[in-house]
Write a protein that holds these residues in place. Sequence first.
Motif: not given
Length: 486
Positions: A145-172
């Motif tokens: 739970n804790a790791v998912g929440g914290a890495l969610g912020v990290l993944a959201g930022g990195v994916l949005t900036q370098y791969a596009g926002w759609r990958w915040v959904m597709l990463i699941n």
Amino acid sequence: MYRNLRGNPTTVLAAAAVAQFVVALDMAVVNVALPAIRTSLGFGPLDLSWVVHVYALTFGGFLLLGGRACDLYGRRRLFVAGLVVFGVCSLAGGLAQKPWQLVAARAGQGLGAAATAPAALALLTTTFTDGPRRVRALGVWSGMNAVGGALGVLAGGVLTQYAGWRWVMLINLPIVVTALALVHVAVPVEPGPVRRERPDALGALLATGGTGLLVFGVVRTDVQGWGSQGTLVTLGGAALLLVAFTLVESRVSAPLLRLGLLRSRWVAGADLLVFLAAAGQFTAFYFVSLYLQQVLGLGAAATGFAFLPFCVGSVAATVAATRITATRSPRAALVPGALFAAAGMAWFARISPHGSFLADVLGPSLLTSVGIGLVFAPAAAAATTGVRPGEAGMASGLFNSARQLGGCIGLATLATVAAHRTGTATGPGALDAGYALGLAATAALFLLAAVVAIAVLPRRRSDATTASHLGAPAAPTDNRLEGTPS
């Protein structure tokens, strides 16, 4: 090769942990991507919030129903069904071309998560029934739970900036496939319904409607305000439905939530504690993320990386918590954990408009992460102490409901408090003042959590371990679980 994994507790733990990770990840990963989503799909300023709110609405509204369905129809069935719905809706969200399509996909994700989360916890509590192995298993689950929440912020930022926002959904998708593969080889298929009882349809309708209206009323306060007629009517309707739900549950033979479960100080105390702690944690993530971006001027990816120290600290503290509670009462970790988190939030409240990551974020992140890591693993163990195997899903759904509702209500309330302090000003100084006030309020929430741990939870693990059985019906003769060890 797969035969050695069938019924293996370690593989069951891995499946539950991966599923919980993706549920926690999805609660945080979208937030940083919201500006890019608005630009890409053409959301209106007020409509954009529904990308977050509709997930909270369906997740929180259906958790009690999902938890009870685990007991009636099988934890494996609900686990698999929830993950499939979650994965399909993640794909739909990643391919969305219009705002309504993304909002609908997020609603489906919340529905899938409402089945998966209680099923994952119920699988653990019936596989690891007692002792240090149970504590370690729940520690891993809480750590995800804790790791998912914290890495969610990290993944959201990195994916949005370098791969596009759609990958915040597709990463699941690969994470969901991994969890499905693990549960396929670890947990046998149930031969039939686990409990031959008529579903509590009226209770399900009232609980889902009441909690759904409660979440809806709270999350819309950013638009309507707490004193508006719309908010008061919605919250009043939620209260009426939940009161009716309580009356119905006291009269039906197979309730969605057996009220006698709340007589256990373990169950009631842990659920109240996690409600307060989740309100503090979710709110802190929100304010710190905004502070980093809107006051310190960090980009999406840099903001994500700024949460790594929190991730590391929470994992280390979760490991420590499992060792503490392996031989001692959960109180031994919960009380200092809540106090550490309160101190960290109070430190956060000293943020400055002219600050920096090293001066204003790193230190309080580490202290807060230690506190939160010490809280959530023992809380999950406490909330399921003394619960009958046939009601594991019920207790798990209740615990997850308390956590989800706490996060939603806490965030909406304190966001309103911060906005009131900020007013119409948009400068860094005004924003900083609002965020600091909100973070100070989260410190008070964790102090209340410490008080609950001291005043409500029993001093010894042996105390009240059978309290949750008070008034419980006799266990049915055909109460097949999952084919996993108990």
